[in-house]
Scaffold this motif. Structure first.
Motif, PDB file in Angstrom:
ATOM      1  N   ARG A 111      -3.181   3.675  -7.211  1.00 55.64           N
ATOM      2  CA  ARG A 111      -4.410   3.253  -7.870  1.00 55.64           C
ATOM      3  C   ARG A 111      -5.680   3.787  -7.228  1.00 55.64           C
ATOM      4  N   CYS A 157      -9.680   3.047  -2.606  1.00 59.82           N
ATOM      5  CA  CYS A 157      -8.934   1.848  -2.205  1.00 59.82           C
ATOM      6  C   CYS A 157      -9.820   0.632  -2.472  1.00 59.82           C
ATOM      7  N   LEU A 158      -9.149  -0.489  -2.781  1.00 53.09           N
ATOM      8  CA  LEU A 158      -9.902  -1.726  -3.022  1.00 53.09           C
ATOM      9  C   LEU A 158     -10.786  -2.046  -1.826  1.00 53.09           C
ATOM     10  N   PHE A 159     -10.299  -1.704  -0.627  1.00 47.12           N
ATOM     11  CA  PHE A 159     -11.020  -2.055   0.606  1.00 47.12           C
ATOM     12  C   PHE A 159     -11.788  -0.879   1.193  1.00 47.12           C
ATOM     13  N   ARG A 163     -10.196   3.475  -8.251  1.00 44.65           N
ATOM     14  CA  ARG A 163     -11.108   2.661  -9.047  1.00 44.65           C
ATOM     15  C   ARG A 163     -12.426   3.368  -9.286  1.00 44.65           C
ATOM     16  N   CYS A 179       0.806  -1.223   0.000  1.00 46.11           N
ATOM     17  CA  CYS A 179       0.000   0.000   0.000  1.00 46.11           C
ATOM     18  C   CYS A 179       0.844   1.280   0.000  1.00 46.11           C
ATOM     19  N   HIS A 214      -4.723  -0.961   3.399  1.00 41.51           N
ATOM     20  CA  HIS A 214      -5.812  -1.837   3.813  1.00 41.51           C
ATOM     21  C   HIS A 214      -5.535  -2.272   5.252  1.00 41.51           C
ATOM     22  N   CYS A 273       1.076   2.686  -3.314  1.00 43.54           N
ATOM     23  CA  CYS A 273      -0.143   2.538  -4.125  1.00 43.54           C
ATOM     24  C   CYS A 273      -0.398   3.793  -4.962  1.00 43.54           C
TER      25      CYS A 273
HETATM   26  S1  SF4 Z   1      -5.362  -2.157  -0.550  1.00 41.39           S
HETATM   27 FE1  SF4 Z   1      -5.883  -0.062  -1.070  1.00 41.39          FE
HETATM   28  S2  SF4 Z   1      -4.121   1.180  -0.514  1.00 41.39           S
HETATM   29 FE2  SF4 Z   1      -3.475  -0.952  -0.538  1.00 41.39          FE
HETATM   30  S3  SF4 Z   1      -2.623  -1.273  -2.555  1.00 41.39           S
HETATM   31 FE3  SF4 Z   1      -4.764  -1.879  -2.658  1.00 41.39          FE
HETATM   32  S4  SF4 Z   1      -5.880  -0.056  -3.281  1.00 41.39           S
HETATM   33 FE4  SF4 Z   1      -3.847   0.580  -2.625  1.00 41.39          FE
END
Ligand code: SF4
Length: 330
Positions: free
Chosen positions: A262, A274-276, A264, A257, A311, A260
């Motif tokens: 990214r 964030c994915l989470f 979305r 992270c 995360h 990171c």
């Molecule tokens: S969990 Fe969230 S902060 Fe971590 S790499 Fe994935 S998108 Fe980025």
């Protein structure tokens, strides 16, 4: 151009765009056999709306666009969207993640439209086990799709994403590693994450990248690490004799992270930082009620300034994301 940066000073370069929440597979680590309640068609962003968001993002230095789903290729005319996005000034890299079952028909049109890279999900090379984990007897079609994609040298690298689940993946490793040595595919093992719609993920089902690497090295000797770009999610390795590349994406055992880059966009126009994430930022409403590009930019910068540091899978009291993987798009 003022680059898009989060509250921790990380430059945001990559946008993952979910073009649909629907899928023609039912992978056990992702969704139930009966599927999920799909978004209504008018809830899903149009190609023009997606193009507009990507154009505003590219204006802030977000130059890597990855199309995801659900399964993106179940949406009609995705090559048309690829062509639209490939013409957006500032988009330097355009990729797509797919389960590969429609690639035999669409690889050519996607490349002609301007697609650069491909990620194909592939968890087993055994027909029965492939059907067991995806609930679809479709291995031959996926392999035919990969063979078709291979015919286009412009579409490189071709990465194979294998979700590693303890008690299932161990026996798949030799064949997948061998495939990386024989074909121009980068085989990547991705640790199982708590993003399954059934919410049955357990930590003891995570087969770590280090364990998989040890299993591969038992057969092929020590792997050599290849330098990867700072924001890469994968640790890259090659075989000692140079034949083929293997990657390990270890979000649970080796979180990445801190670097990171990214964010979305869900199929229904919600920005997830964030994915989470447990919070989303609505772009659909402003897109459909006359917001200017400048207003969209302000909203995106505000959202990203609140991007999560990391995360919390490994933290006490971890709370799952507000959506499952197929509704986010990986
Ligand atoms: S969990 Fe969230 S902060 Fe971590 S790499 Fe994935 S998108 Fe980025």
């Amino acid at each position: 151009m003022i680059p898009l940066t989060d509250g921790w000073g990380r430059a945001i370069k990559s946008l993952r765009v979910s073009v649909t929440d629907r899928c023609n597979f039912r992978c056990r680590y992702c969704m139930p056999a009966e599927g999920l309640e799909w978004l209504a068609r008018d809830e899903v962003l149009s190609f023009e709306e997606l193009e507009r968001v990507v154009r505003v993002m590219a204006g802030m230095g977000v130059d890597e666009i990855r199309l995801t789903g659900g399964e993106p290729l179940v949406r009609r005319d995705v090559p048309t969207l690829v062509a639209l996005l490939a013409r957006v000034p500032g988009v330097a890299d355009l990729s797509l993640t797919t389960n590969g079952v429609l690639l035999d028909r669409l690889a050519g049109p996607l490349v002609e439209a301007g697609l650069h890279r491909l990620n194909v999900s592939l968890d087993s090379l055994n027909h029965a086990r492939f059907a067991e984990i995806t609930r679809r007897d479709a291995l031959d079609r996926v392999l035919a799709g990969l063979a078709e994609a291979e015919r286009y040298p412009a579409l490189r690298p071709i990465k194979l994403n294998c979700v590693a689940v303890r008690g299932f993946t161990e026996v798949e490793i030799p064949a997948l590693a061998e495939l990386a040595r024989r074909r121009p595919y980068v085989v990547r093992f991705i640790e199982f994450m708590p993003l399954d719609a059934d919410e049955v993920w357990r930590r003891d089902e995570v087969l770590s990248g280090a364990e998989i690497r040890a299993l591969i090295e038992e057969s092929w000797g020590p792997l050599e690490e290849i330098p990867a770009k700072a924001s890469s999610t994968a640790r890259r390795f090659r075989f000692a004799d140079g034949a083929g590349e293997i990657g390990f994406v270890n979000p649970v055992s080796e979180p990445f992270c801190s670097s990171c880059d990214r964010i979305r966009l869900t199929a229904d126009g919600q920005l997830r930082t964030c994915l989470f994430s447990r919070r989303e930022w609505d772009l659909k409403e402003p897109l459909r009620t006359g917001a200017s590009d400048a207003e969209l930019e302000r909203l995106i910068r505000f959202a990203v300034s609140h991007k999560e540091l990391k995360h919390r899978i490994n933290d006490e009291g971890f709370v799952r994301a507000s959506r499952s993987m197929s509704q986010i798009g990986g």
